[in-house]
Design a protein around this motif. Sequence first.
Motif, PDB file in Angstrom:
ATOM      1  N   VAL A  50       1.028  -1.144  -0.168  1.00  0.00           N
ATOM      2  CA  VAL A  50      -0.018  -0.101   0.008  1.00  0.00           C
ATOM      3  C   VAL A  50       0.872   1.318   0.049  1.00  0.00           C
ATOM      4  O   VAL A  50       0.529   2.194  -0.790  1.00  0.00           O
ATOM      5  N   PHE A  51       1.750   1.161   0.898  1.00  0.00           N
ATOM      6  CA  PHE A  51       2.759   2.415   0.986  1.00  0.00           C
ATOM      7  C   PHE A  51       3.465   2.702  -0.333  1.00  0.00           C
ATOM      8  O   PHE A  51       3.727   3.724  -0.822  1.00  0.00           O
ATOM      9  N   GLN A  52       3.640   1.432  -1.048  1.00  0.00           N
ATOM     10  CA  GLN A  52       4.778   1.500  -2.048  1.00  0.00           C
ATOM     11  C   GLN A  52       3.942   2.139  -3.295  1.00  0.00           C
ATOM     12  O   GLN A  52       4.171   2.979  -4.119  1.00  0.00           O
ATOM     13  N   ARG A  53       2.463   1.721  -3.419  1.00  0.00           N
ATOM     14  CA  ARG A  53       1.650   2.229  -4.430  1.00  0.00           C
ATOM     15  C   ARG A  53       1.227   3.771  -4.259  1.00  0.00           C
ATOM     16  O   ARG A  53       0.875   4.594  -5.241  1.00  0.00           O
ATOM     17  N   SER A  54       1.333   4.274  -3.140  1.00  0.00           N
ATOM     18  CA  SER A  54       1.239   5.418  -2.882  1.00  0.00           C
ATOM     19  C   SER A  54       2.267   6.263  -3.140  1.00  0.00           C
ATOM     20  O   SER A  54       2.305   7.676  -3.037  1.00  0.00           O
ATOM     21  N   GLY A  55       3.448   5.964  -3.715  1.00  0.00           N
ATOM     22  CA  GLY A  55       4.641   6.630  -4.134  1.00  0.00           C
ATOM     23  C   GLY A  55       5.624   7.216  -3.028  1.00  0.00           C
ATOM     24  O   GLY A  55       6.279   7.899  -3.105  1.00  0.00           O
ATOM     25  N   GLN A  56       5.230   6.293  -1.929  1.00  0.00           N
ATOM     26  CA  GLN A  56       6.235   6.751  -0.596  1.00  0.00           C
ATOM     27  C   GLN A  56       7.567   5.827  -0.616  1.00  0.00           C
ATOM     28  O   GLN A  56       8.150   6.042   0.185  1.00  0.00           O
ATOM     29  N   GLY A  57       7.656   4.651  -1.388  1.00  0.00           N
ATOM     30  CA  GLY A  57       8.791   3.718  -1.459  1.00  0.00           C
ATOM     31  C   GLY A  57       8.311   2.749  -0.474  1.00  0.00           C
ATOM     32  O   GLY A  57       7.344   2.057  -0.365  1.00  0.00           O
ATOM     33  N   SER A  58       9.684   2.277   0.340  1.00  0.00           N
ATOM     34  CA  SER A  58       9.473   1.061   1.004  1.00  0.00           C
ATOM     35  C   SER A  58       9.043   1.536   2.569  1.00  0.00           C
ATOM     36  O   SER A  58       9.684   2.316   3.310  1.00  0.00           O
ATOM     37  N   TYR A  59       7.878   0.747   3.008  1.00  0.00           N
ATOM     38  CA  TYR A  59       7.355   0.926   4.252  1.00  0.00           C
ATOM     39  C   TYR A  59       8.181   0.497   5.297  1.00  0.00           C
ATOM     40  O   TYR A  59       8.458   0.961   6.423  1.00  0.00           O
ATOM     41  N   LEU A  60       8.985  -0.727   4.883  1.00  0.00           N
ATOM     42  CA  LEU A  60       9.713  -1.290   6.022  1.00  0.00           C
ATOM     43  C   LEU A  60      11.029  -0.335   6.172  1.00  0.00           C
ATOM     44  O   LEU A  60      11.475  -0.191   7.448  1.00  0.00           O
ATOM     45  N   GLN A  61      11.566   0.403   5.411  1.00  0.00           N
ATOM     46  CA  GLN A  61      12.520   1.286   5.552  1.00  0.00           C
ATOM     47  C   GLN A  61      12.036   2.428   6.348  1.00  0.00           C
ATOM     48  O   GLN A  61      12.675   3.107   7.409  1.00  0.00           O
ATOM     49  N   PHE A  62      10.748   2.710   6.285  1.00  0.00           N
ATOM     50  CA  PHE A  62      10.239   4.027   6.800  1.00  0.00           C
ATOM     51  C   PHE A  62       9.858   3.468   8.235  1.00  0.00           C
ATOM     52  O   PHE A  62      10.028   4.371   9.298  1.00  0.00           O
ATOM     53  N   ILE A  63       9.285   2.227   8.779  1.00  0.00           N
ATOM     54  CA  ILE A  63       8.979   2.114   9.658  1.00  0.00           C
ATOM     55  C   ILE A  63      10.022   1.470  10.853  1.00  0.00           C
ATOM     56  O   ILE A  63       9.809   1.533  12.053  1.00  0.00           O
ATOM     57  N   ALA A  64      11.019   0.973  10.233  1.00  0.00           N
ATOM     58  CA  ALA A  64      12.102   0.555  11.076  1.00  0.00           C
ATOM     59  C   ALA A  64      12.598   1.327  12.215  1.00  0.00           C
ATOM     60  O   ALA A  64      12.967   0.970  13.488  1.00  0.00           O
ATOM     61  N   PRO A  65      13.043   2.788  11.612  1.00  0.00           N
ATOM     62  CA  PRO A  65      13.362   3.868  12.806  1.00  0.00           C
ATOM     63  C   PRO A  65      12.331   3.813  14.015  1.00  0.00           C
ATOM     64  O   PRO A  65      12.584   4.099  15.100  1.00  0.00           O
ATOM     65  N   GLY A  66      11.118   3.852  13.638  1.00  0.00           N
ATOM     66  CA  GLY A  66      10.169   4.164  14.497  1.00  0.00           C
ATOM     67  C   GLY A  66      10.030   2.842  15.367  1.00  0.00           C
ATOM     68  O   GLY A  66       9.719   3.080  16.539  1.00  0.00           O
ATOM     69  N   VAL A  67      10.203   1.637  14.864  1.00  0.00           N
ATOM     70  CA  VAL A  67      10.239   0.324  15.793  1.00  0.00           C
ATOM     71  C   VAL A  67      11.424   0.447  16.634  1.00  0.00           C
ATOM     72  O   VAL A  67      11.376  -0.049  17.837  1.00  0.00           O
ATOM     73  N   ILE A  68      12.467   0.913  16.159  1.00  0.00           N
ATOM     74  CA  ILE A  68      13.550   1.174  17.089  1.00  0.00           C
ATOM     75  C   ILE A  68      13.361   1.830  18.302  1.00  0.00           C
ATOM     76  O   ILE A  68      13.635   1.551  19.426  1.00  0.00           O
TER      77      ILE A  68
END
Length: 248
Positions: A43-61
């Motif tokens: 879903v994140f990728q289709r919205s043109g935002q790239g990889s959600y895993l890359q985005f969420i990892a700092p938040g999970v840390i």
Amino acid sequence: MSVIHALWLREVKRYLRSRPQMIASLGQPLLYLLVLGFGLGPVFQRSGQGSYLQFIAPGVIGMGILFTSIFSGIGLLWDRQFGFLKETLVAPVPRLSIMVGRTLGGATIAMIQGMLVLAVCMIAGFRLQSLASVPLALGFMALIAIVFSALGTAIGSTLRDMQGFQLIMNFLVMPIFFLSGALFPLSNLPSALHVATRLDPLTYGIDGLRAALIGLSEISVVLDVAVLAAVAVAFLLLGARAFSKIQA
């Protein structure tokens, strides 16, 4: 050996001996990383935002550090219950030193937890922007850990009941986490939510981690550091005041 160093060492050793706790505390970050990271990735990728895993990892840390550091205040209640706190308080040392030692111990434990979560993220497919940014990321992890360890110690100093601590922590921790932007971008938010996120100190920690790890920042690295440093000092002073009035 100074009392600060002795208490710091005691907290770290106690954590390192509890291996089941170390493993169990990775459960929630793993849940967010795997379920959200891979589930919402398309879903994140289709919205043109790239990889959600890359985005969420700092938040999970940041979440791993937040939970570990703020719940370090529970150790204060255990020490009170089993009498160790009374022995510490009657020692001829300033209470500020005791409070700082406990806070630094909790912050160190949270840092270890954060690095474990980072390792798990990298195994799951997260990739750093560059190795040169790792020291900056570690600096932000340390600031987040100190801020919320000091807050946990301050709250633990004012309570005598484990149940009360759990209620207050649950009331604080989840809003702090969800308003930090760990799970969603901070751009184009409604006005009320925009203000709420800027009042959350974890927002600046997560933004700083993203800037260091993936080169994405909604605020400013300088402002992130300034806010976290100011809040850390404020919580340390608040914790010192609360700890000075504690009754074992």
